[in-house]
Design a protein around this motif. Structure first.
Motif, PDB file in Angstrom:
ATOM      1  N   ILE A  85       0.880  -1.165   0.000  1.00 42.56           N
ATOM      2  CA  ILE A  85       0.000   0.000   0.000  1.00 42.56           C
ATOM      3  C   ILE A  85       0.918   1.214   0.000  1.00 42.56           C
ATOM      4  O   ILE A  85       1.651   1.444   0.964  1.00 42.56           O
ATOM      5  N   LYS A  86       0.888   1.966  -1.060  1.00 45.28           N
ATOM      6  CA  LYS A  86       1.808   3.090  -1.205  1.00 45.28           C
ATOM      7  C   LYS A  86       1.306   4.305  -0.431  1.00 45.28           C
ATOM      8  O   LYS A  86       0.125   4.645  -0.497  1.00 45.28           O
ATOM      9  N   ALA A  87       2.171   4.956   0.312  1.00 46.10           N
ATOM     10  CA  ALA A  87       1.807   6.135   1.104  1.00 46.10           C
ATOM     11  C   ALA A  87       2.271   7.409   0.409  1.00 46.10           C
ATOM     12  O   ALA A  87       3.422   7.491  -0.041  1.00 46.10           O
ATOM     13  N   TYR A  88       1.374   8.380   0.342  1.00 42.20           N
ATOM     14  CA  TYR A  88       1.720   9.702  -0.189  1.00 42.20           C
ATOM     15  C   TYR A  88       1.620  10.714   0.943  1.00 42.20           C
ATOM     16  O   TYR A  88       0.596  10.818   1.617  1.00 42.20           O
ATOM     17  N   PHE A  89       2.716  11.453   1.142  1.00 37.85           N
ATOM     18  CA  PHE A  89       2.834  12.409   2.240  1.00 37.85           C
ATOM     19  C   PHE A  89       2.661  13.840   1.747  1.00 37.85           C
ATOM     20  O   PHE A  89       2.879  14.128   0.567  1.00 37.85           O
ATOM     21  N   PRO A  90       2.318  14.768   2.653  1.00 36.60           N
ATOM     22  CA  PRO A  90       2.286  16.183   2.270  1.00 36.60           C
ATOM     23  C   PRO A  90       3.678  16.660   1.869  1.00 36.60           C
ATOM     24  O   PRO A  90       4.688  16.128   2.344  1.00 36.60           O
ATOM     25  N   GLU A  91       3.706  17.653   0.995  1.00 38.47           N
ATOM     26  CA  GLU A  91       4.977  18.263   0.604  1.00 38.47           C
ATOM     27  C   GLU A  91       5.541  18.988   1.830  1.00 38.47           C
ATOM     28  O   GLU A  91       4.900  19.850   2.411  1.00 38.47           O
ATOM     29  N   ALA A  92       6.741  18.624   2.233  1.00 35.68           N
ATOM     30  CA  ALA A  92       7.282  19.045   3.536  1.00 35.68           C
ATOM     31  C   ALA A  92       7.382  20.556   3.685  1.00 35.68           C
ATOM     32  O   ALA A  92       7.009  21.117   4.726  1.00 35.68           O
ATOM     33  N   GLU A  93       7.868  21.245   2.658  1.00 35.18           N
ATOM     34  CA  GLU A  93       8.073  22.690   2.789  1.00 35.18           C
ATOM     35  C   GLU A  93       6.750  23.427   2.919  1.00 35.18           C
ATOM     36  O   GLU A  93       6.624  24.365   3.726  1.00 35.18           O
ATOM     37  N   ALA A  94       5.738  23.029   2.147  1.00 39.07           N
ATOM     38  CA  ALA A  94       4.431  23.682   2.229  1.00 39.07           C
ATOM     39  C   ALA A  94       3.810  23.460   3.598  1.00 39.07           C
ATOM     40  O   ALA A  94       3.223  24.376   4.199  1.00 39.07           O
ATOM     41  N   LEU A  95       3.940  22.238   4.113  1.00 35.35           N
ATOM     42  CA  LEU A  95       3.390  21.933   5.426  1.00 35.35           C
ATOM     43  C   LEU A  95       4.101  22.732   6.511  1.00 35.35           C
ATOM     44  O   LEU A  95       3.461  23.299   7.410  1.00 35.35           O
ATOM     45  N   GLN A  96       5.412  22.812   6.414  1.00 31.91           N
ATOM     46  CA  GLN A  96       6.162  23.563   7.428  1.00 31.91           C
ATOM     47  C   GLN A  96       5.814  25.043   7.399  1.00 31.91           C
ATOM     48  O   GLN A  96       5.674  25.674   8.455  1.00 31.91           O
ATOM     49  N   ARG A  97       5.658  25.613   6.195  1.00 36.04           N
ATOM     50  CA  ARG A  97       5.300  27.034   6.096  1.00 36.04           C
ATOM     51  C   ARG A  97       3.953  27.300   6.760  1.00 36.04           C
ATOM     52  O   ARG A  97       3.793  28.283   7.493  1.00 36.04           O
ATOM     53  N   MET A  98       2.992  26.435   6.530  1.00 32.28           N
ATOM     54  CA  MET A  98       1.668  26.627   7.116  1.00 32.28           C
ATOM     55  C   MET A  98       1.714  26.529   8.637  1.00 32.28           C
ATOM     56  O   MET A  98       1.165  27.390   9.343  1.00 32.28           O
ATOM     57  N   VAL A  99       2.371  25.494   9.147  1.00 29.29           N
ATOM     58  CA  VAL A  99       2.416  25.299  10.595  1.00 29.29           C
ATOM     59  C   VAL A  99       3.233  26.402  11.263  1.00 29.29           C
ATOM     60  O   VAL A  99       2.853  26.911  12.338  1.00 29.29           O
ATOM     61  N   ASP A 100       4.330  26.815  10.653  1.00 23.75           N
ATOM     62  CA  ASP A 100       5.142  27.899  11.213  1.00 23.75           C
ATOM     63  C   ASP A 100       4.342  29.194  11.293  1.00 23.75           C
ATOM     64  O   ASP A 100       4.440  29.953  12.269  1.00 23.75           O
ATOM     65  N   ALA A 101       3.547  29.468  10.263  1.00 18.26           N
ATOM     66  CA  ALA A 101       2.811  30.736  10.187  1.00 18.26           C
ATOM     67  C   ALA A 101       1.542  30.730  11.023  1.00 18.26           C
ATOM     68  O   ALA A 101       1.176  31.757  11.617  1.00 18.26           O
ATOM     69  N   LYS A 102       0.879  29.567  11.121  1.00 15.61           N
ATOM     70  CA  LYS A 102      -0.462  29.553  11.722  1.00 15.61           C
ATOM     71  C   LYS A 102      -0.630  28.567  12.863  1.00 15.61           C
ATOM     72  O   LYS A 102      -1.691  28.510  13.477  1.00 15.61           O
ATOM     73  N   GLY A 103       0.382  27.772  13.155  1.00 13.56           N
ATOM     74  CA  GLY A 103       0.267  26.788  14.214  1.00 13.56           C
ATOM     75  C   GLY A 103      -0.309  25.475  13.717  1.00 13.56           C
ATOM     76  O   GLY A 103      -0.759  25.366  12.577  1.00 13.56           O
ATOM     77  N   PRO A 104      -0.335  24.459  14.589  1.00 14.17           N
ATOM     78  CA  PRO A 104      -0.739  23.115  14.162  1.00 14.17           C
ATOM     79  C   PRO A 104      -2.248  22.920  14.038  1.00 14.17           C
ATOM     80  O   PRO A 104      -2.695  21.894  13.532  1.00 14.17           O
ATOM     81  N   SER A 105      -3.049  23.891  14.521  1.00 14.54           N
ATOM     82  CA  SER A 105      -4.508  23.698  14.523  1.00 14.54           C
ATOM     83  C   SER A 105      -5.235  24.863  13.855  1.00 14.54           C
ATOM     84  O   SER A 105      -6.342  25.224  14.254  1.00 14.54           O
ATOM     85  N   SER A 106      -4.646  25.426  12.822  1.00 13.66           N
ATOM     86  CA  SER A 106      -5.242  26.593  12.154  1.00 13.66           C
ATOM     87  C   SER A 106      -6.580  26.267  11.510  1.00 13.66           C
ATOM     88  O   SER A 106      -7.407  27.160  11.297  1.00 13.66           O
ATOM     89  N   PHE A 107      -6.818  24.989  11.204  1.00 15.94           N
ATOM     90  CA  PHE A 107      -8.040  24.585  10.510  1.00 15.94           C
ATOM     91  C   PHE A 107      -9.301  24.877  11.315  1.00 15.94           C
ATOM     92  O   PHE A 107     -10.395  24.942  10.769  1.00 15.94           O
ATOM     93  N   TYR A 108      -9.162  25.060  12.636  1.00 11.93           N
ATOM     94  CA  TYR A 108     -10.322  25.367  13.463  1.00 11.93           C
ATOM     95  C   TYR A 108     -10.755  26.835  13.345  1.00 11.93           C
ATOM     96  O   TYR A 108     -11.870  27.168  13.728  1.00 11.93           O
ATOM     97  N   THR A 109      -9.888  27.692  12.855  1.00 11.04           N
ATOM     98  CA  THR A 109     -10.138  29.133  12.946  1.00 11.04           C
ATOM     99  C   THR A 109     -10.925  29.706  11.780  1.00 11.04           C
ATOM    100  O   THR A 109     -11.546  30.764  11.917  1.00 11.04           O
ATOM    101  N   SER A 110     -10.910  29.058  10.631  1.00 14.55           N
ATOM    102  CA  SER A 110     -11.685  29.548   9.485  1.00 14.55           C
ATOM    103  C   SER A 110     -11.811  28.457   8.442  1.00 14.55           C
ATOM    104  O   SER A 110     -10.995  27.520   8.401  1.00 14.55           O
ATOM    105  N   VAL A 111     -12.820  28.585   7.589  1.00 10.93           N
ATOM    106  CA  VAL A 111     -13.001  27.629   6.506  1.00 10.93           C
ATOM    107  C   VAL A 111     -11.808  27.687   5.554  1.00 10.93           C
ATOM    108  O   VAL A 111     -11.325  26.661   5.060  1.00 10.93           O
ATOM    109  N   GLU A 112     -11.315  28.887   5.325  1.00 10.28           N
ATOM    110  CA  GLU A 112     -10.171  29.050   4.416  1.00 10.28           C
ATOM    111  C   GLU A 112      -8.948  28.314   4.948  1.00 10.28           C
ATOM    112  O   GLU A 112      -8.231  27.642   4.188  1.00 10.28           O
ATOM    113  N   ASN A 113      -8.696  28.440   6.246  1.00 10.96           N
ATOM    114  CA  ASN A 113      -7.552  27.744   6.829  1.00 10.96           C
ATOM    115  C   ASN A 113      -7.734  26.234   6.797  1.00 10.96           C
ATOM    116  O   ASN A 113      -6.785  25.476   6.580  1.00 10.96           O
ATOM    117  N   ARG A 114      -8.966  25.772   7.013  1.00 10.83           N
ATOM    118  CA  ARG A 114      -9.221  24.338   6.959  1.00 10.83           C
ATOM    119  C   ARG A 114      -8.996  23.816   5.546  1.00 10.83           C
ATOM    120  O   ARG A 114      -8.381  22.758   5.345  1.00 10.83           O
TER     121      ARG A 114
END
Length: 234
Positions: A85-114
């Protein structure tokens, strides 16, 4: 494309899921792919593919936020069938930029962030997983949510420019569960605790009695449309 859909639809009409999947692999050798999130329906389809040695690549989206129970089913499925079963991961740099800028739970704060989080963790990896394929097999069933009633078991995915096939589209939940019991298929025990739809742990809760099938997904948002974009119909 409508002509091609109608042609393929006619060829697989009346076939059981295994026969239909086999026909699709004969028409599109090496270009049929199945996405699993290890839920009830996906475990049934995985069983059909692996136990019949169908030449279909099986993959999953490793978002990094899955439930421990999901990882358990993933591991047991590998052990039972001894198939990849092949696993596909998020692109590391994009994920790091989002978490660095907005924290690990930004998806709770707005539909756009989610939606941004879903795009980075699911949509972009999905596009990589589907690249080069012609048929995308999914575990969608008609009764899962209101906007899925208007879909067909075979349809054109405009966004990904490919055909989608839902082998269990007409199955009821009872039929799915009966098949799992009959064939002793490993499944996610969260289903037994009120989770009909299981995604990322922070974005999924149990469904209360009388609630819609997908009420437990992104429950803090508008309840009228419960899709992350993986299976957009418009």
């Amino acid at each position: 494309m409508n002509e091609q859909l109608e042609l393929i639809s006619g060829q697989i009409a009346g076939m059981d899921p295994v026969a239909a999947l086999r026909r699709l692999t004969e028409q599109y050798p090496g270009r049929v792919v199945f996405s699993t999130s290890f839920g009830w329906e996906d475990q049934v389809i995985t069983h059909l593919i692996f136990s019949n040695d169908l030449p279909i690549e099986v993959f999953t989206l490793e978002t990094g936020r899955l439930f421990p129970e999901t990882y358990y089913v993933w591991n047991r499925t590998l052990e039972i069938y001894n198939k990849p079963i092949k696993a596909y991961f998020p692109e590391a740099e994009a994920l790091q930029r989002m978490v660095d800028a907005k924290g690990p739970s930004s998806f709770y704060t707005s539909v756009e962030n989610r939606k941004e989080c879903c795009y980075i963790r699911k949509i972009e990896p999905l596009k990589r997983a589907l690249s080069g394929h012609k048929i995308w097999v999914t575990g969608i069933r008609a009764e899962q949510s209101p906007n899925r009633h208007d879909m067909r078991n075979l349809e054109w995915d405009e966004g990904n420019q490919m055909i989608k096939y839902h082998p269990l589209f007409e199955w009821s939940l009872d039929e799915v569960k009966d098949f799992i019991k009959k064939h002793n298929i490993v499944y996610n025990t969260l289903h037994d605790r009120g989770f009909p739809s299981i995604g990322c742990a922070p974005c999924t809760r149990a469904v209360l009695e009388g609630e819609d099938f997908r009420a437990g997904r992104w429950w803090w948002e508008d309840q009228s449309k419960k899709e992350c974009g993986l299976h957009a119909t418009t």
